[in-house]
Design a protein around this motif. Structure first.
Motif, mmCIF file in Angstrom:
data_model
loop_
_atom_site.group_PDB
_atom_site.id
_atom_site.type_symbol
_atom_site.label_atom_id
_atom_site.label_comp_id
_atom_site.label_asym_id
_atom_site.label_seq_id
_atom_site.Cartn_x
_atom_site.Cartn_y
_atom_site.Cartn_z
ATOM 1 N N GLU A 167 0.853 -1.183 0.000
ATOM 2 C CA GLU A 167 0.000 0.000 0.000
ATOM 3 C C GLU A 167 0.888 1.232 0.000
ATOM 4 O O GLU A 167 1.837 1.318 0.774
ATOM 5 C CB GLU A 167 -0.903 -0.003 1.231
ATOM 6 C CG GLU A 167 -1.922 1.092 1.220
ATOM 7 C CD GLU A 167 -2.901 0.976 2.384
ATOM 8 O OE1 GLU A 167 -3.627 1.952 2.614
ATOM 9 O OE2 GLU A 167 -2.929 -0.055 3.067
ATOM 10 N N ALA A 168 0.599 2.170 -0.885
ATOM 11 C CA ALA A 168 1.417 3.374 -0.985
ATOM 12 C C ALA A 168 0.531 4.610 -1.084
ATOM 13 O O ALA A 168 -0.551 4.556 -1.666
ATOM 14 C CB ALA A 168 2.319 3.291 -2.211
ATOM 15 N N VAL A 169 1.000 5.694 -0.526
ATOM 16 C CA VAL A 169 0.332 6.980 -0.651
ATOM 17 C C VAL A 169 1.070 7.744 -1.735
ATOM 18 O O VAL A 169 2.288 7.912 -1.665
ATOM 19 C CB VAL A 169 0.364 7.753 0.685
ATOM 20 C CG1 VAL A 169 -0.292 9.110 0.536
ATOM 21 C CG2 VAL A 169 -0.307 6.937 1.781
ATOM 22 N N VAL A 170 0.343 8.175 -2.756
ATOM 23 C CA VAL A 170 0.961 8.863 -3.885
ATOM 24 C C VAL A 170 0.313 10.222 -4.084
ATOM 25 O O VAL A 170 -0.782 10.485 -3.596
ATOM 26 C CB VAL A 170 0.841 8.018 -5.177
ATOM 27 C CG1 VAL A 170 1.563 6.692 -5.021
ATOM 28 C CG2 VAL A 170 -0.611 7.778 -5.543
ATOM 29 N N ASP A 171 0.989 11.068 -4.825
ATOM 30 C CA ASP A 171 0.467 12.393 -5.147
ATOM 31 C C ASP A 171 -0.490 12.253 -6.326
ATOM 32 O O ASP A 171 -0.075 11.878 -7.427
ATOM 33 C CB ASP A 171 1.628 13.325 -5.505
ATOM 34 C CG ASP A 171 1.190 14.751 -5.753
ATOM 35 O OD1 ASP A 171 -0.022 14.998 -5.947
ATOM 36 O OD2 ASP A 171 2.064 15.635 -5.777
ATOM 37 N N PRO A 172 -1.774 12.547 -6.142
ATOM 38 C CA PRO A 172 -2.731 12.383 -7.241
ATOM 39 C C PRO A 172 -2.490 13.339 -8.403
ATOM 40 O O PRO A 172 -3.009 13.133 -9.495
ATOM 41 C CB PRO A 172 -4.088 12.636 -6.577
ATOM 42 C CG PRO A 172 -3.778 13.456 -5.371
ATOM 43 C CD PRO A 172 -2.403 13.043 -4.924
#
Length: 75
Positions: free
Chosen positions: A18-23
């Motif tokens: 799971e990764a948090v990315v810049d939309p």
């Protein structure tokens, strides 16, 4: 992120990373062909305030050995 990938590939069962990315930054496949990168750059040129996103794409491509700054200046 490197450690997470190493752990995932070393696992003996399926895993989820799971990764948090810049939309605002478009995701692209590694080693994107130049013609596809050109389409991304053309699309970004039509979006107001996309300079930071374009720089991020340029940086990602540079990490893969592409020098797109010269190509952008030619067009």
């Amino acid at each position: 992120m490197g450690k997470a990938w190493q752990d995932a590939f070393a696992a003996d069962r399926p895993v989820v990373v799971e990764a948090v990315v810049d939309p605002a930054v478009p995701l692209h496949a590694p080693h994107l062909p130049d013609d596809k990168a050109d389409m991304i750059y053309r699309g970004l040129a039509q979006e107001p305030g996309s300079d930071a996103v374009r720089e991020q794409v340029l940086s990602q491509r540079a990490d893969e050995g592409h020098d797109d700054r010269d190509r952008l200046e030619e067009s």
